[in-house]
Design a protein around this motif. Structure first.
Motif, mmCIF file in Angstrom:
data_model
loop_
_atom_site.group_PDB
_atom_site.id
_atom_site.type_symbol
_atom_site.label_atom_id
_atom_site.label_comp_id
_atom_site.label_asym_id
_atom_site.label_seq_id
_atom_site.Cartn_x
_atom_site.Cartn_y
_atom_site.Cartn_z
ATOM 1 N N ALA A 1 0.819 -1.223 0.000
ATOM 2 C CA ALA A 1 0.000 0.000 0.000
ATOM 3 C C ALA A 1 0.846 1.264 0.000
ATOM 4 C CB ALA A 1 -0.936 -0.007 1.203
ATOM 5 N N HIS A 2 2.089 1.161 0.477
ATOM 6 C CA HIS A 2 2.934 2.355 0.587
ATOM 7 C C HIS A 2 4.032 2.431 -0.455
ATOM 8 C CE1 HIS A 2 1.259 3.800 4.315
ATOM 9 N NE2 HIS A 2 1.206 2.555 4.737
ATOM 10 N N GLY B 1 -1.369 4.265 -0.209
ATOM 11 C CA GLY B 1 -2.361 3.731 -1.121
ATOM 12 C C GLY B 1 -3.633 3.547 -0.332
ATOM 13 N N ARG B 2 -4.723 3.311 -1.054
ATOM 14 C CA ARG B 2 -5.984 3.188 -0.371
ATOM 15 C C ARG B 2 -6.002 2.030 0.612
ATOM 16 N NH1 ARG B 2 -10.577 5.185 -2.641
ATOM 17 N NH2 ARG B 2 -10.277 7.370 -3.083
ATOM 18 N N GLU B 3 -6.662 2.254 1.730
ATOM 19 C CA GLU B 3 -6.823 1.158 2.685
ATOM 20 C C GLU B 3 -7.823 0.169 2.105
ATOM 21 O OE1 GLU B 3 -5.233 0.831 5.599
ATOM 22 O OE2 GLU B 3 -4.068 2.549 4.976
ATOM 23 N N GLY B 4 -7.996 -0.896 2.766
ATOM 24 C CA GLY B 4 -9.064 -1.803 2.387
ATOM 25 C C GLY B 4 -8.624 -2.916 1.458
ATOM 26 N N THR B 5 -7.341 -3.148 1.371
ATOM 27 C CA THR B 5 -6.889 -4.273 0.566
ATOM 28 C C THR B 5 -7.380 -5.549 1.245
ATOM 29 O OG1 THR B 5 -4.951 -2.994 0.138
ATOM 30 C CG2 THR B 5 -4.856 -5.298 -0.472
ATOM 31 N N VAL B 6 -7.961 -6.414 0.509
ATOM 32 C CA VAL B 6 -8.527 -7.625 1.097
ATOM 33 C C VAL B 6 -7.681 -8.807 0.688
ATOM 34 C CG1 VAL B 6 -10.650 -8.893 1.426
ATOM 35 C CG2 VAL B 6 -10.735 -6.550 0.573
ATOM 36 N N LYS B 7 -7.426 -9.609 1.630
ATOM 37 C CA LYS B 7 -6.617 -10.791 1.302
ATOM 38 C C LYS B 7 -7.426 -11.734 0.444
ATOM 39 C CE LYS B 7 -2.749 -12.523 3.663
ATOM 40 N NZ LYS B 7 -2.114 -11.744 4.674
ATOM 41 N N ARG C 1 -6.797 -6.094 -4.131
ATOM 42 C CA ARG C 1 -6.354 -4.949 -4.908
ATOM 43 C C ARG C 1 -6.715 -3.662 -4.184
ATOM 44 N NH1 ARG C 1 -7.676 -4.100 -11.138
ATOM 45 N NH2 ARG C 1 -6.205 -5.794 -11.161
ATOM 46 N N SER C 2 -5.849 -2.698 -4.255
ATOM 47 C CA SER C 2 -6.212 -1.384 -3.743
ATOM 48 C C SER C 2 -5.721 -0.319 -4.696
ATOM 49 C CB SER C 2 -5.616 -1.169 -2.356
ATOM 50 O OG SER C 2 -4.234 -1.322 -2.414
ATOM 51 N N ARG C 3 -6.378 0.832 -4.585
ATOM 52 C CA ARG C 3 -6.053 1.931 -5.478
ATOM 53 C C ARG C 3 -4.845 2.675 -4.932
ATOM 54 N NH1 ARG C 3 -7.953 2.061 -9.889
ATOM 55 N NH2 ARG C 3 -10.154 2.253 -9.476
ATOM 56 N N GLY C 4 -3.931 2.968 -5.762
ATOM 57 C CA GLY C 4 -2.677 3.544 -5.291
ATOM 58 C C GLY C 4 -2.734 5.022 -5.000
ATOM 59 N N ASN C 5 -1.649 5.496 -4.481
ATOM 60 C CA ASN C 5 -1.546 6.919 -4.199
ATOM 61 C C ASN C 5 -1.439 7.731 -5.471
ATOM 62 O OD1 ASN C 5 0.836 5.900 -4.949
ATOM 63 N ND2 ASN C 5 1.987 6.610 -3.163
ATOM 64 N N GLY C 6 -1.221 7.081 -6.556
ATOM 65 C CA GLY C 6 -1.217 7.758 -7.841
ATOM 66 C C GLY C 6 -0.024 8.640 -8.029
ATOM 67 N N ARG C 7 -0.074 9.358 -9.098
ATOM 68 C CA ARG C 7 1.112 10.084 -9.510
ATOM 69 C C ARG C 7 1.192 11.465 -8.907
ATOM 70 N NH1 ARG C 7 -0.696 11.915 -15.531
ATOM 71 N NH2 ARG C 7 -2.893 11.709 -15.182
ATOM 72 N N GLY C 8 0.119 11.870 -8.249
ATOM 73 C CA GLY C 8 0.039 13.281 -7.871
ATOM 74 C C GLY C 8 0.965 13.655 -6.744
ATOM 75 N N SER C 9 1.215 14.908 -6.665
ATOM 76 C CA SER C 9 1.989 15.444 -5.564
ATOM 77 C C SER C 9 1.006 16.106 -4.616
ATOM 78 C CB SER C 9 2.916 16.508 -6.095
ATOM 79 O OG SER C 9 2.126 17.506 -6.682
ATOM 80 N N GLY C 10 1.532 16.641 -3.532
ATOM 81 C CA GLY C 10 0.691 17.391 -2.615
ATOM 82 C C GLY C 10 -0.001 18.518 -3.353
ATOM 83 N N ARG C 11 0.726 19.191 -4.208
ATOM 84 C CA ARG C 11 0.154 20.317 -4.950
ATOM 85 C C ARG C 11 -1.016 19.855 -5.813
ATOM 86 N NH1 ARG C 11 0.067 21.451 -9.735
ATOM 87 N NH2 ARG C 11 1.516 19.807 -10.236
ATOM 88 N N HIS D 1 -1.027 -9.252 -3.128
ATOM 89 C CA HIS D 1 -1.589 -7.914 -2.958
ATOM 90 C C HIS D 1 -1.248 -7.083 -4.170
ATOM 91 C CE1 HIS D 1 -1.941 -9.432 1.042
ATOM 92 N NE2 HIS D 1 -0.630 -9.628 1.071
ATOM 93 N N GLU D 2 -2.283 -6.390 -4.661
ATOM 94 C CA GLU D 2 -2.051 -5.571 -5.841
ATOM 95 C C GLU D 2 -2.250 -4.118 -5.488
ATOM 96 O OE1 GLU D 2 -4.696 -6.813 -8.871
ATOM 97 O OE2 GLU D 2 -3.766 -8.772 -9.098
#
Ligand code: ADP
Length: 597
Positions: free
Chosen positions: A453-454, A590-596, A556-566, A538-539
């Protein structure tokens, strides 16, 4: 097709009605008002009609009683004043009195019969009636009542036969007359009530028309009044929607001094405060970025000097005593690391400032992968890993920025070698209709769900104390993700502890065109499987995309993506949920909630 509605599609009407009912406050209010007013008008109409009808009947009844009493009194007076005794004279007197009574009524319906039980008197007239076939309207009950009470008057509602064969509403009033020497006679007079009925019908018609007009008027008035109220609400809703969409300048118009003006004022106050906060945050964020960028730039020059000096010392380390030589080596390694960190920081701050421009050129991803593998081979050999390249597809040129894609490859491959525990590493290149992709599969340490996730977070490392060969800064994957996203591509990861990891870069075949699916499955085919034959692991979907399951079912979880703080701040105040979802804070998880799986 009438009023833009296809009336033949009547099956859809209930749904349409339900939809309008749910979505339009105006429709709901007007319909409810009309329905309730309609019910009230109906009740009022019935009440008025009942009261008027009753009143009309009562007044006609009173009149009939009155007329009948007068006619009976007049007739009795005449009978009392007569001195007729012989049968013929009595007969004439009876007929004359009967005629007078008949003439005094409008209907001419009169009947008179000798009250039974007075003994047979051949001289007494039997009776006479003008009711004709309608004689039945004088019921037995009425006759019994009249016969039993000589001084009383009785009335009964009846249906009088009319000339056209139908019946008219009417009343029959009965009383008694005393004929000299002949005895007591029942007297019945019929009164026609059809004029009252006409009046009642007229009243009912008027009530109906007035009721309908009233309903229409009330519907119209309600529509206008609701419009008056709904319009400001609609304006408020649209304004807040635009504000949420990032239009920070938008404000609600303030008219009058009513409750809506108060609402508009508070809303505008809130929007002002929000705008101030966001501007402050944006300024602060820009300041921070500029600070990082400035510091990195400022450090560049002294670092170059230090590096040059360090290199000189490093080159002469053999001439130094062992302790000093070791220090020279340490200095050299740390300066190298510092240099890399500075380069990464500068690159990240370029992304944050939005100043990155891709230098696209036709590039063969397979060749690029071959070069990267060759470059990294010495490191792989040092770590005991064999790197294999498998390329079933992708042997054509695609527009991409080769410098950045090479950097992603080197980074992912370097990580695989670093964390691959000396086991094999497989680099795969493939393509499909919409994309070319490259994956780097290692069979090393792998990552836990929390680590996955990180993995794209800035400065995040699973275990900072791990032995490093190429010395990571923790910014490598964050920059790679930015690089992938800048290409409108994806960077995703599958990983499982002790089973290894699979990083996959997918790029569009044509820049700007959407990627339908990745040609390479994210969960590798040799991934461990559960009882349902779904890959365990885990994806993390790095850059935002939806499809591309490739039949794998790993958690699967959704990632933090490419964005910056800005970017996140920007996305938030622009109301750009997609960006917020997909490419949130580079430092965030990354998004919480990854399920095994
Ligand atoms: P670094 O410069 O530390 O390599 P990265 O952003 O490239 O920074 O990677 C972040 C962290 O992700 C690494 O420190 C490591 O803990 C983890 N990681 C990356 N790739 C792998 C891999 N193939 N296997 C296991 N862990 C990995």
């Amino acid at each position: 097709m009438l009023f833009g509605v296809d009336w033949r599609r009547w099956r859809e009407w209930p749904d349409r009605f339900a939809h309008v009912w749910r979505t339009s406050l105006q429709f709901r209010t007007v319909l409810l008002t009309v329905a309730l007013t309609g019910a009230a008008v109906l009740v009022a109409g019935f009440l008025v009609s009942f009261i008027v009808g009753n009143g009309l009947y009562q007044s006609r009844l009173d009149q009939a009683y009155h007329d009948s009493a007068r006619a009976t009194t007049d007739a009795q007076k005449k009978l009392d004043a007569s001195d007729a005794t012989d049968p013929e004279a009595i007969d004439n007197l009876f007929l004359q009195v009967f005629g007078d009574i008949k003439n005094s009524t409008t209907t001419g319906l009169v009947a008179s019969f000798r009250v039974p039980g007075q003994g047979i008197d051949a001289a007494a007239p039997v009776g006479v009636s003008t009711f004709g076939s309608g004689r039945d309207v004088i019921t037995k009950d009425l006759r019994k009542a009249v016969q039993s009470a000589p001084h009383s008057v009785f009335a009964q509602s009846v249906a009088l036969p009319s000339s056209d064969g139908s019946t008219d509403p009417g009343i029959v009033v009965g009383s008694q007359l005393q004929l000299p020497t002949a005895g007591r006679y029942e007297l019945y007079i019929g009164y026609d009530l059809s004029d009252s009925e006409q009046t009642l019908l007229f009243v009912q018609h008027t009530l109906l028309i007035v009721g309908l007009v009233l309903l229409l008027l009330i519907a119209g008035i309600t529509y206008l009044v609701v419009r008056l109220i709904v319009t400001p609400i609609r304006v408020a809703a649209q304004t807040s929607q635009r504000l949420a969409d990032g239009d920070l300048e938008v404000r609600m118009p303030i008219a009058n001094e009513d409750a809506f003006a108060t609402l508009a004022r508070s809303f505008n106050g809130m929007a002002d405060a929000l705008q101030r906060q966001i501007t402050q945050l944006a300024t602060l964020s820009q300041l921070q970025q500029r600070f990082v960028s400035d510091v990195s730039h400022e450090l560049r020059t002294p670092l170059t000097t230090i590096r040059l000096a360090g290199d000189v010392i490093y080159d002469q380390r053999e001439d130094f005593p062992p302790a000093t030589a070791r220090t020279a080596e340490l200095l050299h390694a740390q300066v190298e690391r510092f240099d890399r960190l500075l380069s990464d920081l500068l690159e990240i701050s370029r992304y944050d400032a939005g100043s990155v421009v891709l230098e696209l050129e036709p590039t063969n991803l397979v060749r690029l992968a071959e070069d990267a593998v060759d470059d990294m081979r010495p490191l792989a050999v040092t770590n005991g890993s064999e790197v294999r390249l498998e390329a079933p597809g992708g042997y054509f040129e695609v527009e991409m920025d080769p410098r950045r894609v090479r950097r992603v490859l080197r980074n992912v491959l370097g990580n695989a070698i670093e964390h691959g525990e000396g086991k094999a590493i497989v680099v795969t290149v493939d393509s499909n209709q919409s994309a070319v992709a490259l994956s780097v599969r290692d069979y090393g340490l792998g990552m836990t769900e929390r680590e996955v996730a990180h993995v794209f977070d800035r400065f995040w490392r699973a275990d900072p104390s791990r032995k490093r060969t190429i010395g990571g800064t923790g910014l490598g994957l964050a920059i790679s993700l930015e690089d992938a996203a800048k290409h409108d591509g994806w960077l995703d990861v599958w990983s499982s502890p002790h089973e290894g990891s699979n990083f996959r870069l997918t790029l569009p075949r044509v820049p700007g065109e959407p990627i339908a699916s990745s040609p390479i499955s994210l969960a590798p085919s040799d991934a461990p499987r559960d009882a349902d034959d779904r890959p365990i692991g885990h994806e993390l979907i790095g850059a935002q995309h939806d499809g591309d399951d490739n039949g794998n079912g790993a958690s699967r979880s959704r990632g933090n993506g490419r964005g910056s703080g800005r970017e996140r701040l920007g996305a938030w105040w622009r109301g750009d949920n997609r960006k917020q979802d997909g490419r949130g804070n580079g430092r965030g998880s990354g998004r919480e909630g990854t399920v095994k799986a």
